[in-house]
Design a protein around this motif. Structure first.
Motif, PDB file in Angstrom:
ATOM      1  N   ASP A 188      -7.394   2.264  -0.753  1.00  0.00           N
ATOM      2  CA  ASP A 188      -7.395   0.859  -1.167  1.00  0.00           C
ATOM      3  C   ASP A 188      -5.978   0.328  -1.047  1.00  0.00           C
ATOM      4  N   GLU A 189      -5.808  -0.958  -1.256  1.00  0.00           N
ATOM      5  CA  GLU A 189      -4.485  -1.576  -1.219  1.00  0.00           C
ATOM      6  C   GLU A 189      -4.473  -2.800  -2.131  1.00  0.00           C
ATOM      7  N   ASP A 190      -3.277  -3.333  -2.357  1.00  0.00           N
ATOM      8  CA  ASP A 190      -3.093  -4.550  -3.169  1.00  0.00           C
ATOM      9  C   ASP A 190      -3.540  -4.366  -4.620  1.00  0.00           C
ATOM     10  N   TYR A 191      -3.118  -3.301  -5.265  1.00  0.00           N
ATOM     11  CA  TYR A 191      -3.430  -3.089  -6.676  1.00  0.00           C
ATOM     12  C   TYR A 191      -2.180  -2.722  -7.483  1.00  0.00           C
ATOM     13  N   ASP A 192      -1.009  -2.934  -6.888  1.00  0.00           N
ATOM     14  CA  ASP A 192       0.245  -2.514  -7.520  1.00  0.00           C
ATOM     15  C   ASP A 192       0.474  -3.215  -8.857  1.00  0.00           C
ATOM     16  N   ARG A 193       0.200  -4.537  -8.907  1.00  0.00           N
ATOM     17  CA  ARG A 193       0.446  -5.289 -10.149  1.00  0.00           C
ATOM     18  C   ARG A 193      -0.447  -4.793 -11.272  1.00  0.00           C
ATOM     19  N   GLN A 194      -1.715  -4.571 -10.994  1.00  0.00           N
ATOM     20  CA  GLN A 194      -2.640  -4.094 -12.032  1.00  0.00           C
ATOM     21  C   GLN A 194      -2.296  -2.674 -12.470  1.00  0.00           C
ATOM     22  N   LEU A 195      -1.834  -1.872 -11.521  1.00  0.00           N
ATOM     23  CA  LEU A 195      -1.433  -0.502 -11.852  1.00  0.00           C
ATOM     24  C   LEU A 195      -0.232  -0.513 -12.799  1.00  0.00           C
ATOM     25  N   LYS A 196       0.705  -1.408 -12.524  1.00  0.00           N
ATOM     26  CA  LYS A 196       1.894  -1.528 -13.370  1.00  0.00           C
ATOM     27  C   LYS A 196       1.527  -1.981 -14.784  1.00  0.00           C
ATOM     28  N   LEU A 197       0.628  -2.959 -14.901  1.00  0.00           N
ATOM     29  CA  LEU A 197       0.198  -3.440 -16.214  1.00  0.00           C
ATOM     30  C   LEU A 197      -0.534  -2.352 -16.990  1.00  0.00           C
ATOM     31  N   ALA A 198      -1.415  -1.622 -16.318  1.00  0.00           N
ATOM     32  CA  ALA A 198      -2.178  -0.560 -16.981  1.00  0.00           C
ATOM     33  C   ALA A 198      -1.247   0.548 -17.466  1.00  0.00           C
ATOM     34  N   ALA A 199      -0.233   0.872 -16.657  1.00  0.00           N
ATOM     35  CA  ALA A 199       0.717   1.912 -17.045  1.00  0.00           C
ATOM     36  C   ALA A 199       1.536   1.486 -18.265  1.00  0.00           C
ATOM     37  N   TYR A 200       1.730   0.182 -18.412  1.00  0.00           N
ATOM     38  CA  TYR A 200       2.476  -0.328 -19.565  1.00  0.00           C
ATOM     39  C   TYR A 200       1.640  -0.259 -20.838  1.00  0.00           C
ATOM     40  N   HIS A 201       0.363  -0.559 -20.743  1.00  0.00           N
ATOM     41  CA  HIS A 201      -0.497  -0.638 -21.927  1.00  0.00           C
ATOM     42  C   HIS A 201      -1.151   0.691 -22.307  1.00  0.00           C
ATOM     43  N   TYR A 202      -1.351   1.566 -21.324  1.00  0.00           N
ATOM     44  CA  TYR A 202      -2.070   2.812 -21.588  1.00  0.00           C
ATOM     45  C   TYR A 202      -1.258   4.016 -21.121  1.00  0.00           C
ATOM     46  N   ASP A 203      -1.668   5.180 -21.578  1.00  0.00           N
ATOM     47  CA  ASP A 203      -1.118   6.422 -21.040  1.00  0.00           C
ATOM     48  C   ASP A 203      -1.941   6.731 -19.789  1.00  0.00           C
ATOM     49  N   LEU A 204      -1.464   6.264 -18.653  1.00  0.00           N
ATOM     50  CA  LEU A 204      -2.231   6.300 -17.405  1.00  0.00           C
ATOM     51  C   LEU A 204      -1.828   7.495 -16.554  1.00  0.00           C
ATOM     52  N   ILE A 205      -2.832   8.276 -16.149  1.00  0.00           N
ATOM     53  CA  ILE A 205      -2.622   9.423 -15.267  1.00  0.00           C
ATOM     54  C   ILE A 205      -3.507   9.238 -14.040  1.00  0.00           C
ATOM     55  N   ALA A 206      -2.948   9.387 -12.861  1.00  0.00           N
ATOM     56  CA  ALA A 206      -3.701   9.249 -11.617  1.00  0.00           C
ATOM     57  C   ALA A 206      -4.107  10.625 -11.108  1.00  0.00           C
ATOM     58  N   ILE A 207      -5.401  10.789 -10.833  1.00  0.00           N
ATOM     59  CA  ILE A 207      -5.887  12.009 -10.180  1.00  0.00           C
ATOM     60  C   ILE A 207      -6.294  11.630  -8.765  1.00  0.00           C
ATOM     61  N   THR A 208      -5.538  12.109  -7.791  1.00  0.00           N
ATOM     62  CA  THR A 208      -5.803  11.797  -6.394  1.00  0.00           C
ATOM     63  C   THR A 208      -6.621  12.925  -5.769  1.00  0.00           C
ATOM     64  N   ILE A 209      -7.800  12.594  -5.246  1.00  0.00           N
ATOM     65  CA  ILE A 209      -8.689  13.598  -4.667  1.00  0.00           C
ATOM     66  C   ILE A 209      -8.725  13.435  -3.146  1.00  0.00           C
ATOM     67  N   SER A 210      -8.517  14.525  -2.446  1.00  0.00           N
ATOM     68  CA  SER A 210      -8.563  14.478  -0.985  1.00  0.00           C
ATOM     69  C   SER A 210      -9.318  15.688  -0.445  1.00  0.00           C
ATOM     70  N   ASP A 211      -9.725  15.576   0.805  1.00  0.00           N
ATOM     71  CA  ASP A 211     -10.432  16.650   1.496  1.00  0.00           C
ATOM     72  C   ASP A 211      -9.580  17.093   2.685  1.00  0.00           C
ATOM     73  N   PRO A 212      -9.582  18.376   3.012  1.00  0.00           N
ATOM     74  CA  PRO A 212      -8.717  18.841   4.108  1.00  0.00           C
ATOM     75  C   PRO A 212      -8.969  18.143   5.434  1.00  0.00           C
ATOM     76  N   ARG A 213     -10.213  17.725   5.713  1.00  0.00           N
ATOM     77  CA  ARG A 213     -10.516  17.062   6.976  1.00  0.00           C
ATOM     78  C   ARG A 213     -10.008  15.626   7.011  1.00  0.00           C
ATOM     79  N   GLU A 214      -9.620  15.094   5.873  1.00  0.00           N
ATOM     80  CA  GLU A 214      -9.005  13.767   5.845  1.00  0.00           C
ATOM     81  C   GLU A 214      -7.506  13.856   6.115  1.00  0.00           C
ATOM     82  N   LEU A 215      -6.972  15.061   6.029  1.00  0.00           N
ATOM     83  CA  LEU A 215      -5.536  15.261   6.151  1.00  0.00           C
ATOM     84  C   LEU A 215      -5.134  15.849   7.499  1.00  0.00           C
TER      85      LEU A 215
END
Length: 295
Positions: A188-215
Motif C-alpha cells: 500500500d502507499e499514502d498512509y504515512d500521516r495516519q501511521l504517525k498519528l497512530a504511533a503517537y496515540h497508541y503503542d503501535l507495533i508493525a508485523i510485516t509478513i512476506s513470502d519468499p516468492r515475493e522477494l
C-alpha cells in the motif's frame, strides 16, 4: 458437519494447542515484562516503615492520626490489545507451508493468549480497502478462539489494501491508550500521516509478513505473474538473470522503504516470513524490547 467446517475447526484447535504451549514456555512472562500496563493506581494507606520514600507520605492521614502514613500504589495492569489485520487478496498467497493469512492467525493466537493470561482484553479489526469487521476487546479463551476462527474463515469483500482507512477507524473507535499490532504485507502507499498519528496515540507495533516468492524469483522459465489486489498480469521470463535481478532489486527496495518508514516514526517492526519460524521472531522482539526498556 461440512468438510470445510471440520478443516477450520481442526486448524483452530491446532493454533489453540500450539499457542498455549508457546505462551506457557516462552511468551507469557515476556509479554508481561514488555507491556506493563497503563500506570499506577492508588491501593491503600499504611503506617510509615523505615525505608519508605518520604514523597509517598499521605500528609492528610498523618495529620489526622498523629502518625506518619504512606500511600501504597499498585500497577494498573489491565489494558487492551488490538489486532489490525490486513485480509486483502495478497494475504491468500503462500508458496511455503502457510499462506500469509494463516501466519497472521497464528500470530494473533500467540499474542492473544499471552494477553488474556495477563488479564488483558483483546480486540480485532479486519480490513482490506475498507474496514470489514470489528470485534470489541474482551477477555477469555472463547473470545480468543473466536478471533482466530474469524481470521481463518474470513472471506473479504475487497481485494485491495488501505492502511490509512484502518488506522482512521481505529482512532474513531478506540480513544484510550492500547497496544496495537498492525499485521500486513504493506502492499500500500499514502498512509504515512495516519501511521504517525497512530504511533503517537497508541503503542503501535508493525508485523510485516512476506513470502519468499515475493522477494526472489526462481529460474522457472516463462511465468505469468498476477497482482492479486489489482488483477494486473505480466509475463516474466524468469530464465533471464537480468529479469530476476530487476524483480529482486525492486522487492528489496520495497522492504527497505517500509523498514526506514517505521524506524523514522519510532515504530517497532517484527519481520515475519511464511517459510520461517515466527515464534522465534516474536521471542526475539520481546527480548530486544525488554532490553531496550531497561537501559
Amino acid at each position: 458437519m461440512k468438510k470445510k467446517d471440520k478443516a477450520l475447526l481442526k486448524r483452530v484447535r491446532q493454533i489453540d494447542i500450539k499457542s498455549r504451549k508457546v505462551v506457557t514456555e516462552l511468551l507469557g512472562g515476556e509479554y508481561k515484562s514488555v507491556f506493563k500496563g497503563r500506570g499506577m493506581e492508588f491501593d491503600e494507606v499504611r503506617e510509615y516503615m523505615p525505608g519508605d520514600e518520604v514523597r509517598t507520605i499521605d500528609w492528610n492521614v498523618t495529620a489526622r492520626t498523629g502518625k506518619p502514613f504512606v500511600k501504597r500504589f499498585i500497577e494498573e495492569r489491565e489494558q487492551s490489545l488490538f489486532f489490525l489485520v490486513d485480509m486483502s487478496a495478497s494475504g491468500a498467497f503462500g508458496s511455503a507451508k502457510q499462506t500469509k493469512n494463516e501466519v497472521a492467525a497464528e500470530l494473533c493466537g500467540l499474542l492473544a493468549f499471552s494477553a488474556i493470561k495477563n488479564n488483558d482484553r483483546v480486540g480485532l479489526i479486519i480490513f482490506t480497502d475498507e474496514v470489514e469487521l470489528f470485534i470489541a476487546p474482551d477477555k477469555g479463551q472463547h473470545h480468543v478462539l473466536r478471533i482466530i476462527r474469524e481470521i481463518l474463515s474470513f472471506e473479504p469483500k475487497g481485494t485491495g489494501t488501505r492502511i490509512a482507512g484502518a488506522l482512521d477507524y481505529l482512532g474513531r473507535m478506540v480513544k484510550k491508550q492500547c497496544v496495537t499490532f498492525l499485521i500486513s504485507d504493506f502492499q500500500d502507499e499514502d498512509y504515512d500521516r495516519q501511521l504517525k498519528l497512530a504511533a503517537y496515540h497508541y503503542d503501535l507495533i508493525a508485523i510485516t509478513i512476506s513470502d519468499p516468492r515475493e522477494l526472489e524469483l526462481p529460474n522457472a522459465g516463462l511465468v505469468e505473474l498476477c497482482d492479486a489486489e489489482t488483477g494486473e498480469q505480466i509475463l516474466v521470463d524468469t530464465a533471464s538473470a537480468q529479469a530476476r535481478k530487476r524483480f529482486n532489486t525492486a522487492a528489496k527496495a520495497h522492504r527497505l522503504e517500509i523498514r526506514d518508514q517505521l524506524r523514522r516514526l519510532n515504530i517497532d517492526q517484527i519481520d515475519v516470513r511464511t517459510d520461517r519460524d515466527h515464534v522465534r521472531d516474536l521471542v526475539r522482539f520481546f527480548r530486544t524490547r525488554e532490553q531496550r526498556q531497561t537501559l
